[in-house]
Design an enzyme around this catalytic site. Structure first.
Site, PDB file in Angstrom:
ATOM      1  N   GLU A  37       0.796  -1.221   0.000  1.00 26.22           N
ATOM      2  CA  GLU A  37       0.000   0.000   0.000  1.00 26.22           C
ATOM      3  C   GLU A  37       0.832   1.277   0.000  1.00 26.22           C
ATOM      4  OE1 GLU A  37      -2.548  -0.314   3.338  1.00 26.22           O
ATOM      5  OE2 GLU A  37      -3.857  -1.811   2.437  1.00 26.22           O
ATOM      6  N   VAL A  55       8.021   3.701   2.194  1.00 23.05           N
ATOM      7  CA  VAL A  55       8.446   4.551   3.299  1.00 23.05           C
ATOM      8  C   VAL A  55       9.912   4.932   3.094  1.00 23.05           C
ATOM      9  CG1 VAL A  55       8.729   4.755   5.792  1.00 23.05           C
ATOM     10  CG2 VAL A  55       6.800   3.443   4.873  1.00 23.05           C
ATOM     11  N   GLU A  85       7.144  10.738  12.671  1.00 22.00           N
ATOM     12  CA  GLU A  85       8.294  10.354  13.483  1.00 22.00           C
ATOM     13  C   GLU A  85       8.950   9.090  12.951  1.00 22.00           C
ATOM     14  OE1 GLU A  85       8.944   8.474  17.985  1.00 22.00           O
ATOM     15  OE2 GLU A  85       6.976   9.157  17.309  1.00 22.00           O
ATOM     16  N   ASP A 106      -6.253  -4.391  11.950  1.00 20.75           N
ATOM     17  CA  ASP A 106      -5.301  -5.286  11.273  1.00 20.75           C
ATOM     18  C   ASP A 106      -4.036  -5.416  12.113  1.00 20.75           C
ATOM     19  OD1 ASP A 106      -4.453  -6.975   9.199  1.00 20.75           O
ATOM     20  OD2 ASP A 106      -3.435  -5.334   8.158  1.00 20.75           O
ATOM     21  N   ASP A 147       0.721   1.660  10.878  1.00 23.36           N
ATOM     22  CA  ASP A 147      -0.170   1.246   9.785  1.00 23.36           C
ATOM     23  C   ASP A 147      -1.638   1.269  10.216  1.00 23.36           C
ATOM     24  OD1 ASP A 147       2.042   0.910   8.212  1.00 23.36           O
ATOM     25  OD2 ASP A 147       2.109  -1.269   8.412  1.00 23.36           O
TER      26      ASP A 147
END
Length: 280
Positions: A28, A31, A122, A168, A185
């Site tokens: 998805e 990062v 962060e 999740d 997440d």
């Protein structure tokens, strides 16, 4: 490294100064580790809407509202504009959840900025200052497993008291930071009071924790915090400091079919009598 196209607008606006490296790439989002002045942060770049299966998100998006009636109609029809709007709502849900949970004292990454599908937050680190690993990437001692499990059950309670269920939660979206576990997440986070699947999602989150930490401390496998937390929440007595035992046993009752039939019959007779009164 070369600045990815999706991060260029944030550099141009001074939100971040440079990109250090890519930290991870998932189904998805990607990062990146970035620099903002003297701070090191991370930037979560959500993938385009056509990469996501909205069918799988139906249970999570139930009861999510949009104030824009045009967007609501487009989302219901599944038009291109509607899918883009739904993607933005999906991304915003994580930002909103992070702010809400951080304010409630839940250990989540602190959000700093959200712009055009990029969330700057962060960078969670370990004791050496490196990016903290996910729980599924490390081995735990029995003592650490017990400690982390107890902390995370308490975090689930804090989340629920704030009206949020992760939806999740598992070892794949919990980081082992220097100060303990950090939950990440959250685009699929659900409203505990407004989602018909809320109880099942909470119980599944807690079961995932039980099964993972039970690998290292088998006695955890005998606990049942999920049903206990939800039952306490339903009674309206759940607080962040509620005493939990993990020994909750769900009471199963036989269905009184004859009683159900009687109730239906009574309701039908009352309705027939009401109709007759109206006709008279």
């Amino acid at each position: 490294m070369r600045i990815p196209d999706r991060l260029q607008p944030l550099v141009a606006e001074g939100v971040i100064d440079s990109v250090v490296r890519q930290l991870m790439s998932g189904k998805e989002a990607m990062v990146f580790v970035v620099r903002a002045g003297t701070d090191t942060r991370c930037a979560k770049v959500y993938k385009e809407a056509d990469r996501r299966s909205f069918r799988q998100a139906v249970d999570y998006t139930e009861n999510r509202k949009t104030k824009n009636s045009r967007q609501a109609r487009a989302m219901a029809k599944g038009t291109r504009y509607g899918r883009r709007s739904q993607e933005r709502a999906w991304q915003s849900a994580e930002v909103d959840a992070l702010h809400r949970l951080a304010a409630a004292g839940v250990r989540v990454p602190k959000p700093y900025n959200f712009h055009e599908g990029v969330l700057v937050m962060e960078l969670v680190t370990d004791a050496e200052g490196n990016a903290a690993p996910r729980l599924n990437d490390i081995e735990l001692s029995a003592d650490v497993a017990r400690d982390f499990h107890a902390r995370l059950v308490r975090e689930v309670v804090r989340m629920l008291c704030a009206g949020v269920i992760h939806g999740d939660l598992s070892e794949f979206n919990i980081l082992a930071a220097a100060d303990g576990p950090v939950i990440i997440d959250l685009p699929q986070a659900v409203d505990a009071a407004g989602n018909n699947h809320a109880s099942a999602m909470l119980e599944r989150d807690v079961a995932n924790l039980r099964n993972f930490f039970g690998r290292f401390a088998p006695e955890i496998l005998a606990t049942n915090y999920g049903d206990e937390i939800w039952a306490t929440y339903q009674f309206g007595t759940l607080t962040p400091d509620s005493t939990l035992t993990g020994l909750f046993v769900r009471e199963e009752k036989d269905i009184d079919l004859a009683g159900v039939v009687r109730e239906i019959g009574d309701a039908e007779r009352e309705e027939a009598a009401r109709v007759l009164r109206l006709q008279a």
